[in-house]
Write a protein that holds these residues in place. Structure first.
Motif, PDB file in Angstrom:
ATOM      1  N   HIS A 246       7.517  -6.568  36.606  1.00  0.00           N
ATOM      2  CA  HIS A 246       8.040  -6.671  35.236  1.00  0.00           C
ATOM      3  C   HIS A 246       8.617  -5.374  34.668  1.00  0.00           C
ATOM      4  N   GLY A 247       8.458  -4.268  35.361  1.00  0.00           N
ATOM      5  CA  GLY A 247       8.890  -2.986  34.821  1.00  0.00           C
ATOM      6  C   GLY A 247      10.379  -2.888  34.572  1.00  0.00           C
ATOM      7  N   GLU A 248      11.189  -3.341  35.515  1.00  0.00           N
ATOM      8  CA  GLU A 248      12.641  -3.241  35.341  1.00  0.00           C
ATOM      9  C   GLU A 248      13.108  -4.096  34.166  1.00  0.00           C
ATOM     10  N   GLU A 249      12.549  -5.278  34.051  1.00  0.00           N
ATOM     11  CA  GLU A 249      12.882  -6.151  32.924  1.00  0.00           C
ATOM     12  C   GLU A 249      12.527  -5.472  31.592  1.00  0.00           C
ATOM     13  N   ARG A 250      11.370  -4.841  31.536  1.00  0.00           N
ATOM     14  CA  ARG A 250      10.934  -4.144  30.317  1.00  0.00           C
ATOM     15  C   ARG A 250      11.867  -2.972  30.003  1.00  0.00           C
ATOM     16  N   ARG A 251      12.201  -2.192  31.042  1.00  0.00           N
ATOM     17  CA  ARG A 251      13.088  -1.041  30.817  1.00  0.00           C
ATOM     18  C   ARG A 251      14.466  -1.496  30.334  1.00  0.00           C
ATOM     19  N   GLU A 252      14.957  -2.592  30.896  1.00  0.00           N
ATOM     20  CA  GLU A 252      16.248  -3.132  30.463  1.00  0.00           C
ATOM     21  C   GLU A 252      16.177  -3.578  28.999  1.00  0.00           C
ATOM     22  N   GLU A 253      15.096  -4.223  28.627  1.00  0.00           N
ATOM     23  CA  GLU A 253      14.894  -4.650  27.238  1.00  0.00           C
ATOM     24  C   GLU A 253      14.900  -3.442  26.298  1.00  0.00           C
ATOM     25  N   LEU A 254      14.212  -2.382  26.692  1.00  0.00           N
ATOM     26  CA  LEU A 254      14.171  -1.175  25.864  1.00  0.00           C
ATOM     27  C   LEU A 254      15.543  -0.507  25.780  1.00  0.00           C
ATOM     28  N   ARG A 255      16.311  -0.522  26.878  1.00  0.00           N
ATOM     29  CA  ARG A 255      17.664   0.058  26.858  1.00  0.00           C
ATOM     30  C   ARG A 255      18.576  -0.728  25.927  1.00  0.00           C
ATOM     31  N   ARG A 256      18.399  -2.045  25.862  1.00  0.00           N
ATOM     32  CA  ARG A 256      19.214  -2.854  24.949  1.00  0.00           C
ATOM     33  C   ARG A 256      18.886  -2.522  23.499  1.00  0.00           C
ATOM     34  N   GLN A 257      17.616  -2.258  23.219  1.00  0.00           N
ATOM     35  CA  GLN A 257      17.205  -1.941  21.855  1.00  0.00           C
ATOM     36  C   GLN A 257      17.658  -0.548  21.442  1.00  0.00           C
ATOM     37  N   THR A 258      17.542   0.405  22.337  1.00  0.00           N
ATOM     38  CA  THR A 258      17.906   1.791  22.053  1.00  0.00           C
ATOM     39  C   THR A 258      18.594   2.371  23.285  1.00  0.00           C
ATOM     40  N   PRO A 259      19.931   2.456  23.270  1.00  0.00           N
ATOM     41  CA  PRO A 259      20.634   3.000  24.434  1.00  0.00           C
ATOM     42  C   PRO A 259      20.129   4.402  24.783  1.00  0.00           C
ATOM     43  N   VAL A 260      20.015   4.649  26.071  1.00  0.00           N
ATOM     44  CA  VAL A 260      19.526   5.937  26.560  1.00  0.00           C
ATOM     45  C   VAL A 260      20.668   6.942  26.500  1.00  0.00           C
ATOM     46  N   PRO A 261      20.437   8.113  25.889  1.00  0.00           N
ATOM     47  CA  PRO A 261      21.505   9.121  25.849  1.00  0.00           C
ATOM     48  C   PRO A 261      21.757   9.675  27.253  1.00  0.00           C
ATOM     49  N   PRO A 262      22.938  10.220  27.480  1.00  0.00           N
ATOM     50  CA  PRO A 262      23.214  10.795  28.805  1.00  0.00           C
ATOM     51  C   PRO A 262      22.279  11.969  29.072  1.00  0.00           C
ATOM     52  N   ARG A 263      21.985  12.195  30.341  1.00  0.00           N
ATOM     53  CA  ARG A 263      21.128  13.324  30.717  1.00  0.00           C
ATOM     54  C   ARG A 263      21.861  14.623  30.460  1.00  0.00           C
ATOM     55  N   ARG A 264      21.117  15.643  30.137  1.00  0.00           N
ATOM     56  CA  ARG A 264      21.709  16.954  29.870  1.00  0.00           C
ATOM     57  C   ARG A 264      21.753  17.805  31.110  1.00  0.00           C
ATOM     58  N   GLY A 265      20.932  17.491  32.098  1.00  0.00           N
ATOM     59  CA  GLY A 265      20.792  18.334  33.289  1.00  0.00           C
ATOM     60  C   GLY A 265      21.910  18.198  34.294  1.00  0.00           C
ATOM     61  N   GLY A 266      22.920  17.380  34.033  1.00  0.00           N
ATOM     62  CA  GLY A 266      24.020  17.257  34.949  1.00  0.00           C
ATOM     63  C   GLY A 266      23.905  16.037  35.855  1.00  0.00           C
ATOM     64  N   ARG A 267      22.679  15.520  36.044  1.00  0.00           N
ATOM     65  CA  ARG A 267      22.532  14.335  36.878  1.00  0.00           C
ATOM     66  C   ARG A 267      22.966  13.129  36.090  1.00  0.00           C
ATOM     67  N   ARG A 268      23.535  12.179  36.774  1.00  0.00           N
ATOM     68  CA  ARG A 268      23.944  10.944  36.108  1.00  0.00           C
ATOM     69  C   ARG A 268      22.722  10.061  35.919  1.00  0.00           C
ATOM     70  N   ARG A 269      22.730   9.359  34.827  1.00  0.00           N
ATOM     71  CA  ARG A 269      21.675   8.408  34.527  1.00  0.00           C
ATOM     72  C   ARG A 269      21.934   7.139  35.320  1.00  0.00           C
ATOM     73  N   ALA A 270      20.890   6.626  35.972  1.00  0.00           N
ATOM     74  CA  ALA A 270      21.008   5.365  36.693  1.00  0.00           C
ATOM     75  C   ALA A 270      20.971   4.220  35.691  1.00  0.00           C
ATOM     76  N   ASP A 271      21.919   3.332  35.794  1.00  0.00           N
ATOM     77  CA  ASP A 271      21.948   2.173  34.880  1.00  0.00           C
ATOM     78  C   ASP A 271      21.300   1.021  35.492  1.00  0.00           C
TER      79      ASP A 271
END
Length: 190
Positions: free
Chosen positions: A165-190
């Motif tokens: 259930h973790g991926e489903e939960r993380r997706e739900e949270l991303r829909r509620q509050t979009p994750v800002p881009p990482r500052r460290g140069g690495r791309r955020r996995a969608d």
């Protein structure tokens, strides 16, 4: 090296800091103690069983995964070890330079790499694992055999819950509050 503050001191400080903030305290206690236990166990094993073999926890886990599966794609090693592919690359270079592991190209897909232990790596694991397991036994020495099995079952339930259930939960949270881009140069996995 033990933590600067004892577990009791930390729990008292957390209680003071959180005061009347409405939170699920049982969840906080479970997860923070899970984290602290994992960190303490890892430090103990690195400074006991793994020290003589000059291995970090991550290097040992990579050796363990490859030892169990005999030959495995590097991307699966990283996932099983809970490390990034970049971290795995550095560990593999170290293990190869020590003659413990060998990387080869996948015979059916040249974009993929396989990892296996050398005879020296296998011999190391066969010598090292009994000492490692002795330290695992030391770690849970305060528990009965039944308590150890109950703890293992409880932790397994947490892992399988997050796998299911973790991926489903993380997706739900991303829909509620979009994750800002990482500052460290690495791309955020969608």
């Amino acid at each position: 090296m033990p933590a600067h503050y004892s577990l009791n001191q930390t729990e008292e400080a957390v209680s003071r800091r959180l005061g009347s903030i409405p939170i699920k305290r049982e969840a906080l206690a479970a997860v923070s103690n899970l984290y602290r236990a994992a960190s303490t166990v890892r430090q103990h094993l690195e400074n006991s069983a793994l020290r003589g073999a000059d291995l970090t926890w991550s290097a040992f886990v990579v050796l363990w995964v490859v030892w169990i599966w005999e030959e495995i794609e590097t991307r699966h090693v990283a996932a099983e070890a809970g490390i990034s592919k970049g971290t795995l690359t550095g560990i593999i270079k170290t293990l190869e330079s020590r003659g413990l592991a060998r990387r080869s190209q996948h015979p059916e897909d040249g974009r993929l790499a396989l990892l296996r232990l050398t005879p020296e790596g296998t011999a190391l694991m066969e010598r090292l694992f009994p000492a490692f397991n002795d330290e695992e036994a030391f770690v849970v020495d305060a528990l009965t055999g039944e308590e150890s099995l109950r703890l293992a079952d409880t932790l397994r339930r947490i892992v399988t819950h997050l796998e299911a259930h973790g991926e489903e939960r993380r997706e739900e949270l991303r829909r509620q509050t979009p994750v800002p881009p990482r500052r460290g140069g690495r791309r955020r996995a969608d």
